[in-house]
Design a protein around this motif. Structure first.
Motif, PDB file in Angstrom:
ATOM      1  N   GLY A   1      -4.929   8.265   4.004  1.00  0.00           N
ATOM      2  CA  GLY A   1      -5.844   7.329   4.453  1.00  0.00           C
ATOM      3  C   GLY A   1      -5.257   5.839   4.426  1.00  0.00           C
ATOM      4  O   GLY A   1      -6.027   4.916   4.580  1.00  0.00           O
ATOM      5  N   LYS A   2      -3.955   5.618   4.428  1.00  0.00           N
ATOM      6  CA  LYS A   2      -3.551   4.053   4.146  1.00  0.00           C
ATOM      7  C   LYS A   2      -3.945   3.381   5.364  1.00  0.00           C
ATOM      8  O   LYS A   2      -4.244   2.333   5.367  1.00  0.00           O
ATOM      9  CB  LYS A   2      -1.843   4.352   4.053  1.00  0.00           C
ATOM     10  CG  LYS A   2      -1.431   4.041   2.449  1.00  0.00           C
ATOM     11  CD  LYS A   2       0.219   3.877   2.550  1.00  0.00           C
ATOM     12  CE  LYS A   2       0.812   4.916   3.005  1.00  0.00           C
ATOM     13  NZ  LYS A   2       1.346   4.540   4.239  1.00  0.00           N
ATOM     14  N   SER A   3      -3.486   4.013   6.796  1.00  0.00           N
ATOM     15  CA  SER A   3      -3.810   3.315   7.787  1.00  0.00           C
ATOM     16  C   SER A   3      -5.182   3.100   8.052  1.00  0.00           C
ATOM     17  O   SER A   3      -5.549   1.787   8.260  1.00  0.00           O
ATOM     18  CB  SER A   3      -3.440   4.028   8.948  1.00  0.00           C
ATOM     19  OG  SER A   3      -1.812   4.387   9.252  1.00  0.00           O
TER      20      SER A   3
ATOM     21  N   LEU B   1      -1.929   1.876  -5.097  1.00  0.00           N
ATOM     22  CA  LEU B   1      -1.501   3.223  -4.740  1.00  0.00           C
ATOM     23  C   LEU B   1      -2.839   4.035  -4.521  1.00  0.00           C
ATOM     24  O   LEU B   1      -3.895   4.199  -5.346  1.00  0.00           O
ATOM     25  CB  LEU B   1      -1.010   3.674  -6.068  1.00  0.00           C
ATOM     26  CG  LEU B   1      -0.539   5.232  -6.012  1.00  0.00           C
ATOM     27  CD1 LEU B   1       0.422   5.653  -5.348  1.00  0.00           C
ATOM     28  CD2 LEU B   1      -0.031   5.594  -7.634  1.00  0.00           C
ATOM     29  N   LEU B   2      -2.750   4.832  -3.244  1.00  0.00           N
ATOM     30  CA  LEU B   2      -3.840   5.316  -2.766  1.00  0.00           C
ATOM     31  C   LEU B   2      -3.835   6.883  -3.306  1.00  0.00           C
ATOM     32  O   LEU B   2      -2.827   7.449  -3.039  1.00  0.00           O
ATOM     33  CB  LEU B   2      -3.908   5.387  -1.271  1.00  0.00           C
ATOM     34  CG  LEU B   2      -4.433   3.962  -0.619  1.00  0.00           C
ATOM     35  CD1 LEU B   2      -3.589   2.775  -0.993  1.00  0.00           C
ATOM     36  CD2 LEU B   2      -4.658   4.236   1.033  1.00  0.00           C
TER      37      LEU B   2
ATOM     38  N   PHE C   1       0.791  -1.017  -0.001  1.00  0.00           N
ATOM     39  CA  PHE C   1      -0.062   0.109  -0.019  1.00  0.00           C
ATOM     40  C   PHE C   1       0.743   1.327  -0.139  1.00  0.00           C
ATOM     41  O   PHE C   1       1.525   1.253   0.825  1.00  0.00           O
ATOM     42  CB  PHE C   1      -0.751  -0.204   1.355  1.00  0.00           C
ATOM     43  CG  PHE C   1      -1.758  -1.122   1.386  1.00  0.00           C
ATOM     44  CD1 PHE C   1      -3.010  -1.081   0.843  1.00  0.00           C
ATOM     45  CD2 PHE C   1      -1.375  -2.419   1.823  1.00  0.00           C
ATOM     46  CE1 PHE C   1      -3.988  -2.225   0.908  1.00  0.00           C
ATOM     47  CE2 PHE C   1      -2.356  -3.720   1.898  1.00  0.00           C
ATOM     48  CZ  PHE C   1      -3.621  -3.332   1.295  1.00  0.00           C
ATOM     49  N   ALA C   2       0.743   2.069  -0.884  1.00  0.00           N
ATOM     50  CA  ALA C   2       1.664   3.200  -0.995  1.00  0.00           C
ATOM     51  C   ALA C   2       0.596   4.493  -1.401  1.00  0.00           C
ATOM     52  O   ALA C   2      -0.518   4.377  -1.725  1.00  0.00           O
ATOM     53  CB  ALA C   2       2.511   3.193  -2.609  1.00  0.00           C
TER      54      ALA C   2
ATOM     55  N   ILE D   1      -5.464   1.479  -8.228  1.00  0.00           N
ATOM     56  CA  ILE D   1      -5.549   2.739  -7.716  1.00  0.00           C
ATOM     57  C   ILE D   1      -6.780   2.763  -6.664  1.00  0.00           C
ATOM     58  O   ILE D   1      -7.740   2.401  -7.175  1.00  0.00           O
ATOM     59  CB  ILE D   1      -5.824   3.908  -8.874  1.00  0.00           C
ATOM     60  CG1 ILE D   1      -4.933   4.193  -9.846  1.00  0.00           C
ATOM     61  CG2 ILE D   1      -5.868   5.372  -7.967  1.00  0.00           C
ATOM     62  CD1 ILE D   1      -3.469   4.249  -9.383  1.00  0.00           C
ATOM     63  N   ILE D   2      -6.415   2.960  -5.569  1.00  0.00           N
ATOM     64  CA  ILE D   2      -7.471   3.286  -4.602  1.00  0.00           C
ATOM     65  C   ILE D   2      -7.900   4.671  -4.377  1.00  0.00           C
ATOM     66  O   ILE D   2      -6.952   5.318  -3.792  1.00  0.00           O
ATOM     67  CB  ILE D   2      -7.271   2.651  -3.089  1.00  0.00           C
ATOM     68  CG1 ILE D   2      -6.561   1.120  -3.276  1.00  0.00           C
ATOM     69  CG2 ILE D   2      -8.532   2.477  -2.252  1.00  0.00           C
ATOM     70  CD1 ILE D   2      -7.761   0.232  -3.836  1.00  0.00           C
TER      71      ILE D   2
END
Length: 199
Positions: free
Chosen positions: A35-37, A111-112, A28-29, A139-140
């Motif tokens: 908002g990764k966590s 990739l966020l 997760f990048a 892509i998120i």
């Protein structure tokens, strides 16, 4: 995908040796505060497995979460944190690049990107890095609950064009609040095991 167990197993700093894992990895990048966590916590149904912070740039390590004892979620350092020194930002970049270049088990990179905004120069650089390492990032588009439903397609198009996405790139709008998009992310992760069975 049913997640029965999730544990932080390995934390790697700038000078740490990366683990030689034998299970598949999904990474997760994303830039700081995207908002990764929150995404990782939502996927594992835990409130605080990955530590969230209102202070951007908190994740300065590569964190390996053992999921169901069958794969790893790999949380990469948030990039683009303006208040970090140039040297620190360069070190984070090298750490991320080293991981992308050397991992033998990496299957997907998510990739966020914040759905509310056009991708930044750092987002575009990260997208290109991931592609140059031979991966097709998924892509998120995070913070979906912050925009109106009528804006979704327009914002997804903005992200697609802003990153100059390869044709066919998957973009999944996601909200940590409503969990919308979570099943689509699970489906991508599940496909790792389907591929393994086929092989």
């Amino acid at each position: 995908m049913v997640i029965k167990s999730a544990d932080l197993e390995t934390v790697c700093g700038i000078t740490s040796k990366l683990p030689n894992n034998e299970m598949p990895e999904v990474a997760f990048a994303g830039k700081s505060n995207v908002g990764k966590s929150s995404l990782i916590n939502s996927l594992v149904n835990r409130k605080a497995l990955a530590r969230t912070s209102s202070q951007p740039g908190k994740t300065q390590t590569i964190n390996f979460y053992n999921i169901n004892k069958e794969l790893y979620f790999v949380d990469l350092p948030g990039y683009g944190y303006a208040s970090a020194s140039v040297e620190t930002r360069a070190a984070w970049g090298k750490m991320i690049e080293r991981y992308l270049h050397t991992s033998q088990q990496l299957r997907y990179v998510f990739l966020l990107i914040d759905i509310r905004h056009e991708p930044s120069a750092n987002d575009r650089m990260m997208y290109d890095w991931i592609c140059n390492q031979g991966y097709e990032p998924i892509i998120i588009a995070t913070k979906l609950d912050k925009i109106n439903r009528s804006q979704i397609q327009k914002q997804v198009k903005l992200i697609r064009e802003g990153l100059k996405c390869v044709k066919g790139t998957t973009i999944i709008p996601f909200s940590a609040q409503t969990k919308q998009g979570r099943d689509e992310i699970y489906a991508v992760i599940d496909s790792i095991f389907e591929k393994n069975t086929e092989e």
